[in-house]
Enzyme design. Structure first.
Site, PDB file in Angstrom:
ATOM      1  N   ASP A   7       0.850  -1.183   0.000  1.00 17.25           N
ATOM      2  CA  ASP A   7       0.000   0.000   0.000  1.00 17.25           C
ATOM      3  C   ASP A   7       0.892   1.241   0.000  1.00 17.25           C
ATOM      4  O   ASP A   7       2.045   1.181   0.429  1.00 17.25           O
ATOM      5  CB  ASP A   7      -0.888  -0.044   1.252  1.00 17.25           C
ATOM      6  CG  ASP A   7      -1.714   1.201   1.427  1.00 17.25           C
ATOM      7  OD1 ASP A   7      -2.435   1.576   0.479  1.00 17.25           O
ATOM      8  OD2 ASP A   7      -1.635   1.815   2.508  1.00 17.25           O
TER       9      ASP A   7
ATOM     10  N   ASP B 242      -0.296   5.210   0.684  1.00 19.38           N
ATOM     11  CA  ASP B 242      -0.609   6.226   1.693  1.00 19.38           C
ATOM     12  C   ASP B 242      -0.862   5.583   3.052  1.00 19.38           C
ATOM     13  O   ASP B 242      -1.705   4.704   3.191  1.00 19.38           O
ATOM     14  CB  ASP B 242      -1.820   7.053   1.263  1.00 19.38           C
ATOM     15  CG  ASP B 242      -1.606   7.756  -0.071  1.00 19.38           C
ATOM     16  OD1 ASP B 242      -0.439   8.017  -0.419  1.00 19.38           O
ATOM     17  OD2 ASP B 242      -2.604   8.035  -0.767  1.00 19.38           O
TER      18      ASP B 242
END
Length: 160
Positions: free
Chosen positions: A21, A23
């Site tokens: 991932d 953010d």
């Protein structure tokens, strides 16, 4: 709008892959991050990614970016920010092969938004992946962890 990819390094090797991932995992999660002035990379995640890269894993970013679909920032602004993330990681010794992102709003019901597996399927169509040896890294169990469970892969959660 459909699932979008940015491929930085193409290879023909079958490799274990870290699907990570962006953010909140690689960089500080600010509301709808898209300004390079807001970019703050987490050193602990860099260390984790360098560890896996050193063991021969490919690094691929998978990220939901509903700010595009909501009109908070453009595709061009997203690409500029994402390139900044990837270039900063490269400066720190982490080579990202690609970024796959979902630009849709959550209410659009697309197949690419995590924790759905659409982004991973796109990556599997572009890269030869040893999926059985791969894993997901993220900051949210309800999204990234569920993505890992949907794929039958291990999940490593990071918190900052």
């Amino acid at each position: 709008m459909e699932t979008v990819r940015i491929i930085y390094v193409r290879d023909n090797q079958t490799l274990k892959t870290v699907f990570v991932d962006r953010d909140g995992t690689i960089n500080r999660d600010c509301p709808y991050c898209h300004e390079l002035d807001d970019l703050q990379i987490y050193d602990d995640t860099v260390g984790i990614l360098k560890h896996y890269q050193g063991k021969g894993y490919r690094i691929i970013i998978v990220t939901n970016q509903s700010g595009i679909g909501r009109g908070y920032f453009s595709m061009e602004e997203f690409r500029r920010f994402n390139d900044g993330v990837v270039n900063r990681l490269l400066d720190l010794g982490v080579k990202v092969s690609a970024t796959y992102f979902c630009p849709h709003r959550p209410d659009e019901g697309c197949s690419c938004r995590k924790p759905g597996i659409g982004l991973i399927n796109e990556a599997l169509s572009d890269f030869r992946v040893d999926i059985g040896g791969s894993l997901v890294i993220g900051d949210r169990d309800d999204v990234d962890g569920q993505l890992a469970r949907n794929l039958g892969l291990p999940f490593r959660i990071v918190s900052h």
